[in-house]
Design a protein around this motif. Sequence first.
Motif, short mmCIF file in Angstrom:
data_model
loop_
_atom_site.label_atom_id
_atom_site.label_comp_id
_atom_site.label_asym_id
_atom_site.label_seq_id
_atom_site.Cartn_x
_atom_site.Cartn_y
_atom_site.Cartn_z
N UNK A 109 0.87 -1.19 0.00
CA UNK A 109 0.00 0.00 0.00
C UNK A 109 0.90 1.24 0.00
N UNK A 110 0.36 2.38 -0.42
CA UNK A 110 1.20 3.60 -0.42
C UNK A 110 1.25 4.17 1.00
N UNK A 111 2.09 5.21 1.17
CA UNK A 111 2.22 5.78 2.52
C UNK A 111 1.02 6.65 2.89
N UNK A 112 0.22 7.05 1.90
CA UNK A 112 -0.94 7.91 2.18
C UNK A 112 -2.04 7.15 2.90
N UNK A 113 -2.43 7.64 4.09
CA UNK A 113 -3.48 6.96 4.83
C UNK A 113 -4.83 7.04 4.12
N UNK A 114 -4.96 8.02 3.19
CA UNK A 114 -6.23 8.16 2.47
C UNK A 114 -6.46 6.97 1.53
N UNK A 115 -5.37 6.22 1.22
CA UNK A 115 -5.52 5.06 0.34
C UNK A 115 -5.69 3.80 1.20
N UNK A 116 -6.82 3.10 1.08
CA UNK A 116 -7.03 1.91 1.93
C UNK A 116 -6.19 0.72 1.46
N UNK A 117 -5.95 -0.22 2.38
CA UNK A 117 -5.22 -1.45 2.01
C UNK A 117 -6.17 -2.35 1.23
N UNK A 118 -5.62 -3.06 0.22
CA UNK A 118 -6.46 -3.87 -0.67
C UNK A 118 -7.39 -4.84 0.07
N UNK A 119 -8.59 -5.01 -0.52
CA UNK A 119 -9.58 -5.95 0.04
C UNK A 119 -9.81 -7.06 -0.98
N UNK A 120 -10.64 -8.05 -0.62
CA UNK A 120 -10.95 -9.12 -1.58
C UNK A 120 -11.60 -8.56 -2.85
N UNK A 121 -12.45 -7.52 -2.65
CA UNK A 121 -13.13 -6.92 -3.81
C UNK A 121 -12.09 -6.33 -4.76
N UNK A 122 -11.08 -5.64 -4.21
CA UNK A 122 -10.02 -5.04 -5.05
C UNK A 122 -9.28 -6.12 -5.82
N UNK A 123 -8.99 -7.24 -5.15
CA UNK A 123 -8.25 -8.32 -5.81
C UNK A 123 -9.09 -8.93 -6.93
N UNK A 124 -10.41 -9.09 -6.68
CA UNK A 124 -11.30 -9.65 -7.71
C UNK A 124 -11.38 -8.74 -8.93
N UNK A 125 -11.43 -7.41 -8.67
CA UNK A 125 -11.58 -6.46 -9.80
C UNK A 125 -10.23 -6.08 -10.40
N UNK A 126 -9.15 -6.68 -9.85
CA UNK A 126 -7.80 -6.36 -10.31
C UNK A 126 -7.47 -4.89 -10.13
N UNK A 127 -7.96 -4.31 -9.01
CA UNK A 127 -7.67 -2.90 -8.77
C UNK A 127 -6.81 -2.73 -7.52
N UNK A 128 -5.89 -3.69 -7.29
CA UNK A 128 -4.93 -3.57 -6.19
C UNK A 128 -3.57 -3.32 -6.84
N UNK A 129 -3.15 -2.06 -6.96
CA UNK A 129 -2.00 -1.73 -7.81
C UNK A 129 -0.68 -2.38 -7.38
N UNK A 130 -0.52 -2.68 -6.09
CA UNK A 130 0.78 -3.18 -5.61
C UNK A 130 0.85 -4.70 -5.60
N UNK A 131 -0.33 -5.36 -5.64
CA UNK A 131 -0.42 -6.79 -5.33
C UNK A 131 0.47 -7.67 -6.21
N UNK A 132 0.32 -7.55 -7.53
CA UNK A 132 1.04 -8.48 -8.42
C UNK A 132 2.55 -8.31 -8.33
N UNK A 133 3.00 -7.05 -8.18
CA UNK A 133 4.45 -6.81 -8.09
C UNK A 133 5.01 -7.44 -6.81
N UNK A 134 4.25 -7.29 -5.70
CA UNK A 134 4.71 -7.84 -4.42
C UNK A 134 4.74 -9.37 -4.47
N UNK A 135 3.69 -9.98 -5.05
CA UNK A 135 3.66 -11.45 -5.13
C UNK A 135 4.83 -11.95 -5.98
N UNK A 136 5.10 -11.22 -7.07
CA UNK A 136 6.21 -11.62 -7.96
C UNK A 136 7.55 -11.55 -7.19
#
Length: 762
Positions: A301-328
Amino acid sequence: MAEFLDLEAQDGVRMPWNVFPGTKQESTQCVVPVSAIYTPLKTFPNMPVLPYPPLRCRTCRSILNPFCIVDYVAKIWICPFCFQRNHFPPHYASMSEDNLPAELFAQYTTIEYETPTEKADIPPVFLFVIDTCIIEEELGYLKNALSQAIDLLPDNSLVGFITFGTYVHVHELGFGSIPKTHVFKGSKEISKDQILEQMNFFAKRPRQSPGVIAGVRDGLSAESIARFLVPASECEFALNSVLEELQKDPWPVSADQRATRCTSTALSVAASLLGACVPGSGARIMAFIGGPSTEGPGAIVSKNLSEPIRSHKDLDKDSAPYYNKAVKFYEGLSKQLVTQGHVLDLFACALDQVGVAELKVAVERTGGLVVLAESFGHSVFKDSLKHVFQSSDYDLGLSFNGIFEVSCSKDIKVQGILGPCASLEKKGPLCSETVVGQGHTSAWKMCGLDKATSLCLVFEIVKKETPDSIGPSASNQFYLQFLTYYQHNNGQMRLRATTLARRWIAGSGSIQELIAGFDQEAAAVVMARLVSFKMESEAEFDPIRWLDRSLIRLCSRFGDFQKDSPSSFSLSPRFSIFPQFMFHLRRSQFVQVFNNSPDETAYFRMILNRENVANSVVMIQPSLISYSFHSGPEPVLLDVAAVSADRILLLDAYFTVVIFHGATIAQWRNAGYQNQKEHEVFAQLLQAPRDDVDAICKERFPVPRLVICDQHGSQARFLLAKLNPSATYNSSSAPPGGDIIFTDDVSFEVFLDHLQRLAVQQ
């Protein structure tokens, strides 16, 4: 179930089908795959440990076992897997039918070898990686827990210490009286070579040129390694002084920002340090993390508190910007750790998510332990950490550096393993084209394993011919052999061999035999691991639909009924509890993810993927015990009808244990009756579930969370959520002293009704 428990007590194996369907087509119709749940290091009180190397078949490399055909006169044995004839070596000369070596005894289908030539006593290595971006109070709890853990470390073990926040600090524990640390920037990716260079590994001895084959340790001297990894018996003072002086990360964090936390860089430095110092020997990175990673390649997640940490919904919609890079990134780290033979353990303690979902791949493939709690002060964390090192009450039996191999008869292939291991890419005739989990191999690396670690092997029957073409002389036996080569916690290398024989059956009369060999508990656990795997690996997968269709197909194949007559439907006792398991699995935390964060879901699935059948069944369908004045503790149905004002209920849902007091019991307790001498029986009633919970917590890892609640209280939801909603707000009113559940879920009765209707139409 008794005979399946006996098989487990002898070999540590449970199988859904203990009689195998004989052809590929029949195994497809069986719905639940032909599979085995095997606990490689299960403790057996009278298993022999042989002080000499095993005898291997010269063609397929399988090991001499009780199913081999032996010619005692010619001193020849025939391998049951490839039918190769092998000669016994000279030291078996005195062998006869009355004087058998241990490995040919019929009861020793599981046996262990410890060869005296390999007496290298390799010390275990523990590298602590500590997050310092946490509040003072949490840091205090963590320091307390760590100083207790350090006292419990085995004397011969080597210890290292890394702390991280905005920067990564590698502490030199072997530097005498002056504390010295090496600092790395958290936002930069650092190669292993840069780490070796910066930490002065080659100050006294120049680095060997690339043309020369460096030794195992990249040409490192023992002194340079001893600066960072110090024997526990010598470094207690240095470690405790580093702990005492440990401060919260000093870099300022503004109110609208998250702390700069470089988890991935710290773990990468830890892996490279161990890779340079102790490659190929048992070592664990024990990471203690108190918040989300915001810096480096594994940020979630970014350092900005205004940005929430990814949820299941974000992962389903592929709208978790950091997820794939971190998993890789963590996939790369897991490959490095597997190559080195090292383990990553994760202790994540925070109210918010820390990135367990991304770290899962590295923890699972290296066979690491995982604990998730709300705080470093919580008993779930503190007691679990003690369990890791304490061997008095309950020994986890931590072992290192395992390699697991499988041999099978020619008509069966391995699709893969669901569990804590990594494929070693050993392709061969045993490997199926279809892959489930870690596949395309017949050998797997298990960097870390313990007494409870259980693997789920999924097989494929490849026999194609119809039963009529099978001659009477053809054997109807399948053979399987599991070999586990590992570093025992006494430092010795050992090899454990388990050899199994199962019959296969095909043709018209086979159904009754298949039913007689069906283990419904093992089948439920295999389906739970399979559905969890599919939810993670298949896009657009609908778990509820898949489970329902599988159950309907199974019931219409093995149920007894007249076509289109639901009332005539019945199941054999061997199958009768299976629909109930599936009902609870559909409602469990493995399938219903909307109520949990991705971290919690990853945690639940990691534990499911490493536990044995008995424990996994409790995760799928919790056990419920009732305590009352009228009778002793007794198991009751997992149903809302079990709730009563004058009862105490104990729910064991594996991750959570709930003690639930009925309304009357709670009133009496609040009035203090248990403290009066004439109400001694009431005091005993209150104490009984507490004693049972203590017994559960003693031998479970991770230690479960304990919830103590009263009927109609806010925490009663922990119990009600797990019960079958046979009485809901729109179906009936609560019986006197009982309860109803506010839900629109169907009850088990309605579920069974639909199942019977659909099964008889198939």
